[in-house]
Design a protein around this motif. Structure first.
Motif, PDB file in Angstrom:
ATOM      1  N   LYS A  26      -3.332   2.743  12.855  1.00  0.00           N
ATOM      2  CA  LYS A  26      -3.776   2.811  14.263  1.00  0.00           C
ATOM      3  C   LYS A  26      -3.442   1.733  14.293  1.00  0.00           C
ATOM      4  O   LYS A  26      -3.292   0.892  15.620  1.00  0.00           O
ATOM      5  CB  LYS A  26      -4.071   4.126  14.684  1.00  0.00           C
ATOM      6  N   ASP A  27      -5.099   1.433  14.023  1.00  0.00           N
ATOM      7  CA  ASP A  27      -5.746  -0.214  14.225  1.00  0.00           C
ATOM      8  C   ASP A  27      -5.906  -1.161  13.542  1.00  0.00           C
ATOM      9  O   ASP A  27      -5.609  -0.659  11.656  1.00  0.00           O
ATOM     10  CB  ASP A  27      -7.078   0.508  15.040  1.00  0.00           C
ATOM     11  N   GLU A  28      -6.110  -2.411  13.373  1.00  0.00           N
ATOM     12  CA  GLU A  28      -6.701  -2.895  11.825  1.00  0.00           C
ATOM     13  C   GLU A  28      -7.630  -2.364  11.534  1.00  0.00           C
ATOM     14  O   GLU A  28      -8.903  -2.460  12.647  1.00  0.00           O
ATOM     15  CB  GLU A  28      -6.623  -4.572  12.808  1.00  0.00           C
ATOM     16  N   LYS A  29      -7.909  -3.099  10.637  1.00  0.00           N
ATOM     17  CA  LYS A  29      -9.251  -2.651   9.933  1.00  0.00           C
ATOM     18  C   LYS A  29      -9.961  -4.024   9.069  1.00  0.00           C
ATOM     19  O   LYS A  29      -9.032  -5.181   9.208  1.00  0.00           O
ATOM     20  CB  LYS A  29      -8.792  -1.151   8.829  1.00  0.00           C
ATOM     21  N   ARG A  30     -11.137  -3.806   8.165  1.00  0.00           N
ATOM     22  CA  ARG A  30     -11.962  -5.021   7.702  1.00  0.00           C
ATOM     23  C   ARG A  30     -11.930  -3.964   6.250  1.00  0.00           C
ATOM     24  O   ARG A  30     -11.968  -2.900   6.297  1.00  0.00           O
ATOM     25  CB  ARG A  30     -12.985  -5.211   8.594  1.00  0.00           C
ATOM     26  N   LEU A  31     -10.974  -4.890   5.669  1.00  0.00           N
ATOM     27  CA  LEU A  31     -11.639  -4.147   3.837  1.00  0.00           C
ATOM     28  C   LEU A  31     -12.542  -5.155   3.484  1.00  0.00           C
ATOM     29  O   LEU A  31     -12.970  -6.159   3.668  1.00  0.00           O
ATOM     30  CB  LEU A  31     -10.390  -5.277   2.720  1.00  0.00           C
ATOM     31  N   VAL A  32     -13.393  -3.757   3.324  1.00  0.00           N
ATOM     32  CA  VAL A  32     -15.239  -3.616   2.518  1.00  0.00           C
ATOM     33  C   VAL A  32     -14.945  -3.482   0.642  1.00  0.00           C
ATOM     34  O   VAL A  32     -16.230  -3.637   0.412  1.00  0.00           O
ATOM     35  CB  VAL A  32     -16.068  -3.401   3.940  1.00  0.00           C
ATOM     36  N   ARG A  33     -14.363  -2.883   0.077  1.00  0.00           N
ATOM     37  CA  ARG A  33     -14.367  -2.294  -0.974  1.00  0.00           C
ATOM     38  C   ARG A  33     -12.882  -2.550  -1.235  1.00  0.00           C
ATOM     39  O   ARG A  33     -12.273  -1.845  -0.868  1.00  0.00           O
ATOM     40  CB  ARG A  33     -15.419  -1.365  -1.435  1.00  0.00           C
ATOM     41  N   LEU A  34     -12.951  -3.140  -2.505  1.00  0.00           N
ATOM     42  CA  LEU A  34     -11.756  -3.026  -3.642  1.00  0.00           C
ATOM     43  C   LEU A  34     -12.028  -3.059  -4.891  1.00  0.00           C
ATOM     44  O   LEU A  34     -12.743  -4.012  -5.389  1.00  0.00           O
ATOM     45  CB  LEU A  34     -10.539  -3.698  -2.979  1.00  0.00           C
ATOM     46  N   ASP A  35     -12.625  -1.514  -5.749  1.00  0.00           N
ATOM     47  CA  ASP A  35     -12.853  -2.042  -7.293  1.00  0.00           C
ATOM     48  C   ASP A  35     -11.985  -0.936  -7.792  1.00  0.00           C
ATOM     49  O   ASP A  35     -11.144  -0.551  -7.918  1.00  0.00           O
ATOM     50  CB  ASP A  35     -14.148  -1.154  -6.986  1.00  0.00           C
ATOM     51  N   ASN A  36     -12.764  -1.972  -9.387  1.00  0.00           N
ATOM     52  CA  ASN A  36     -11.706  -0.758 -10.295  1.00  0.00           C
ATOM     53  C   ASN A  36     -10.574  -1.803 -11.003  1.00  0.00           C
ATOM     54  O   ASN A  36      -9.787  -0.627 -11.970  1.00  0.00           O
ATOM     55  CB  ASN A  36     -11.919   1.130 -10.203  1.00  0.00           C
ATOM     56  N   LEU A  37      -9.714  -2.760 -10.236  1.00  0.00           N
ATOM     57  CA  LEU A  37      -8.930  -3.371 -10.593  1.00  0.00           C
ATOM     58  C   LEU A  37      -8.858  -3.269 -11.938  1.00  0.00           C
ATOM     59  O   LEU A  37      -7.828  -3.227 -12.989  1.00  0.00           O
ATOM     60  CB  LEU A  37      -8.149  -4.273  -9.974  1.00  0.00           C
ATOM     61  N   LEU A  49       2.146   8.214 -13.760  1.00  0.00           N
ATOM     62  CA  LEU A  49       0.384   7.268 -13.646  1.00  0.00           C
ATOM     63  C   LEU A  49       0.049   5.911 -12.500  1.00  0.00           C
ATOM     64  O   LEU A  49      -0.936   5.745 -12.415  1.00  0.00           O
ATOM     65  CB  LEU A  49       1.694   5.910 -15.148  1.00  0.00           C
ATOM     66  N   SER A  50       1.717   6.521 -11.502  1.00  0.00           N
ATOM     67  CA  SER A  50       0.954   5.467 -10.715  1.00  0.00           C
ATOM     68  C   SER A  50      -0.046   5.881  -9.499  1.00  0.00           C
ATOM     69  O   SER A  50      -0.952   5.464  -9.761  1.00  0.00           O
ATOM     70  CB  SER A  50       2.744   5.327  -9.407  1.00  0.00           C
ATOM     71  N   GLU A  51       0.139   7.076  -9.722  1.00  0.00           N
ATOM     72  CA  GLU A  51      -0.572   8.100  -8.942  1.00  0.00           C
ATOM     73  C   GLU A  51      -2.216   8.220  -9.370  1.00  0.00           C
ATOM     74  O   GLU A  51      -3.048   7.866  -8.982  1.00  0.00           O
ATOM     75  CB  GLU A  51      -0.335  10.331  -9.228  1.00  0.00           C
ATOM     76  N   GLU A  52      -2.060   8.023 -11.030  1.00  0.00           N
ATOM     77  CA  GLU A  52      -3.553   7.604 -11.536  1.00  0.00           C
ATOM     78  C   GLU A  52      -3.967   6.339 -10.823  1.00  0.00           C
ATOM     79  O   GLU A  52      -5.211   6.443 -10.952  1.00  0.00           O
ATOM     80  CB  GLU A  52      -3.238   8.160 -13.444  1.00  0.00           C
ATOM     81  N   ILE A  53      -3.415   5.236 -10.705  1.00  0.00           N
ATOM     82  CA  ILE A  53      -3.751   3.820 -10.816  1.00  0.00           C
ATOM     83  C   ILE A  53      -4.313   3.783  -9.402  1.00  0.00           C
ATOM     84  O   ILE A  53      -5.530   3.190  -9.146  1.00  0.00           O
ATOM     85  CB  ILE A  53      -2.003   3.210 -11.271  1.00  0.00           C
ATOM     86  N   GLU A  54      -3.158   4.511  -8.053  1.00  0.00           N
ATOM     87  CA  GLU A  54      -4.335   5.025  -7.294  1.00  0.00           C
ATOM     88  C   GLU A  54      -5.193   5.483  -6.809  1.00  0.00           C
ATOM     89  O   GLU A  54      -5.797   4.988  -5.667  1.00  0.00           O
ATOM     90  CB  GLU A  54      -2.827   5.256  -5.903  1.00  0.00           C
ATOM     91  N   LYS A  55      -5.407   6.831  -7.454  1.00  0.00           N
ATOM     92  CA  LYS A  55      -6.918   7.304  -8.136  1.00  0.00           C
ATOM     93  C   LYS A  55      -7.862   6.819  -8.438  1.00  0.00           C
ATOM     94  O   LYS A  55      -9.391   6.523  -8.000  1.00  0.00           O
ATOM     95  CB  LYS A  55      -6.401   8.732  -8.364  1.00  0.00           C
ATOM     96  N   THR A  56      -7.330   5.883  -9.532  1.00  0.00           N
ATOM     97  CA  THR A  56      -8.462   5.083  -9.801  1.00  0.00           C
ATOM     98  C   THR A  56      -8.847   3.689  -8.929  1.00  0.00           C
ATOM     99  O   THR A  56     -10.047   3.707  -8.892  1.00  0.00           O
ATOM    100  CB  THR A  56      -7.935   4.424 -11.297  1.00  0.00           C
ATOM    101  N   ILE A  57      -8.232   3.606  -7.903  1.00  0.00           N
ATOM    102  CA  ILE A  57      -8.673   2.000  -7.472  1.00  0.00           C
ATOM    103  C   ILE A  57      -9.032   2.602  -6.196  1.00  0.00           C
ATOM    104  O   ILE A  57      -8.566   2.939  -5.257  1.00  0.00           O
ATOM    105  CB  ILE A  57      -7.947   1.061  -7.789  1.00  0.00           C
ATOM    106  N   VAL A  58     -10.155   1.900  -6.066  1.00  0.00           N
ATOM    107  CA  VAL A  58     -10.829   2.385  -4.915  1.00  0.00           C
ATOM    108  C   VAL A  58     -11.310   1.308  -4.169  1.00  0.00           C
ATOM    109  O   VAL A  58     -11.584   0.123  -4.274  1.00  0.00           O
ATOM    110  CB  VAL A  58     -12.441   3.184  -5.780  1.00  0.00           C
ATOM    111  N   TYR A  59     -10.767   1.967  -3.030  1.00  0.00           N
ATOM    112  CA  TYR A  59     -10.712   0.898  -1.676  1.00  0.00           C
ATOM    113  C   TYR A  59     -11.556   1.555  -0.156  1.00  0.00           C
ATOM    114  O   TYR A  59     -11.860   2.653  -0.257  1.00  0.00           O
ATOM    115  CB  TYR A  59      -9.029  -0.164  -1.018  1.00  0.00           C
ATOM    116  N   LYS A  60     -12.205   0.695   0.516  1.00  0.00           N
ATOM    117  CA  LYS A  60     -12.847   1.213   1.737  1.00  0.00           C
ATOM    118  C   LYS A  60     -12.454   0.116   3.031  1.00  0.00           C
ATOM    119  O   LYS A  60     -12.485  -1.010   2.673  1.00  0.00           O
ATOM    120  CB  LYS A  60     -14.202   1.135   1.527  1.00  0.00           C
ATOM    121  N   ILE A  61     -12.302   0.230   4.115  1.00  0.00           N
ATOM    122  CA  ILE A  61     -11.780  -0.268   5.375  1.00  0.00           C
ATOM    123  C   ILE A  61     -12.241   0.174   7.082  1.00  0.00           C
ATOM    124  O   ILE A  61     -12.623   1.655   6.020  1.00  0.00           O
ATOM    125  CB  ILE A  61     -10.118  -0.230   5.921  1.00  0.00           C
ATOM    126  N   GLU A  62     -12.611  -0.697   7.615  1.00  0.00           N
ATOM    127  CA  GLU A  62     -13.474   0.387   9.068  1.00  0.00           C
ATOM    128  C   GLU A  62     -13.373  -1.522   9.426  1.00  0.00           C
ATOM    129  O   GLU A  62     -12.868  -1.799   9.687  1.00  0.00           O
ATOM    130  CB  GLU A  62     -14.972   0.714   8.325  1.00  0.00           C
TER     131      GLU A  62
END
Length: 211
Positions: free
Chosen positions: A139-150, A198-211
């Motif tokens: 619903k609201d704009e967020k800020r990306l604070v983490r994006l790991d495991n690419l 495989l797509s599901e595995e990739i999206e489980k591996t890549i970790v992100y956090k927005i707040e």
């Protein structure tokens, strides 16, 4: 060139990257526009003929006599409706996708057309290319604070491409009309279900956090 009608139509979206040579139409394939990329659209013979007919009418009107072009349609009850068309070959990494999926050289074929060398009218896909733009809807704009495991995903032999498209600290649009892409990736294979897993595995591996 964009159709004024496309915001009001609910139907399948098709795309094609094709060429015209001295007024003759050469289409690689009509493909589904969203979701799994580079999958041949499941058209009936009548729908295929109608899409090719409309495409030929449009390039004749625009004067694309010997040119590469990209166009997109909505397939409606009343036939294909043009969304956009431009006298250009595909951009970015799409050339390498065509090389992988169809085993063809799009740029080389365009040069052949310009030089008057005969080129095939249709091509059969050899593989399925799954491409995904990972986006967040909220619903609201967020800020990306983490994006790991690419990098971990990038090292996998069954992953063709993965790229970070947002930066840490960036404000992330999460609206349904224009959500920000956090990352994108491509995988290629022969089995639709295997690629989906495989797509599901990739999206489980890549970790992100927005707040």
């Amino acid at each position: 060139m964009r159709s004024p009608h496309f915001p009001f139509l609910e139907s399948s979206v098709l795309r094609t990257d094709a060429r015209s040579a001295r007024g003759t139409l050469y289409i690689t394939n009509f493909e589904n526009r969203f979701g799994f990329g580079k999958i041949k659209a499941q058209l009936s013979p009548a729908e295929q003929d109608e899409c090719e007919k409309v495409t030929k009418e449009i390039i004749d009107i625009l004067g694309f006599q010997t040119s590469g072009f990209h166009c997109e349609f909505r397939l409606t009850e009343n036939g294909p409706m043009l969304l956009e068309i431009a006298a250009r070959l595909p951009g970015a990494g799409i050339y390498s996708t065509y090389d992988k999926v169809y085993e063809i050289d799009m740029i080389g074929l365009m040069f052949d057309a310009w030089l008057g060398i005969s080129i095939p009218n249709h091509y059969d896909s050899k593989y399925i290319n799954f491409h995904s733009n990972f986006q967040i809807f909220d619903k609201d704009e967020k800020r990306l604070v983490r994006l790991d495991n690419l990098e971990e995903v990038r090292q996998r032999s069954d992953v063709r491409h993965v790229s970070q498209t947002s930066v840490i600290g960036q404000n992330i649009s999460v609206s349904s009309s224009s959500p920000t892409i956090l990352y994108d990736y491509s995988v290629v294979g022969n089995d639709y279900d295997v690629l989906r897993k495989l797509s599901e595995e990739i999206e489980k591996t890549i970790v992100y956090k927005i707040e």
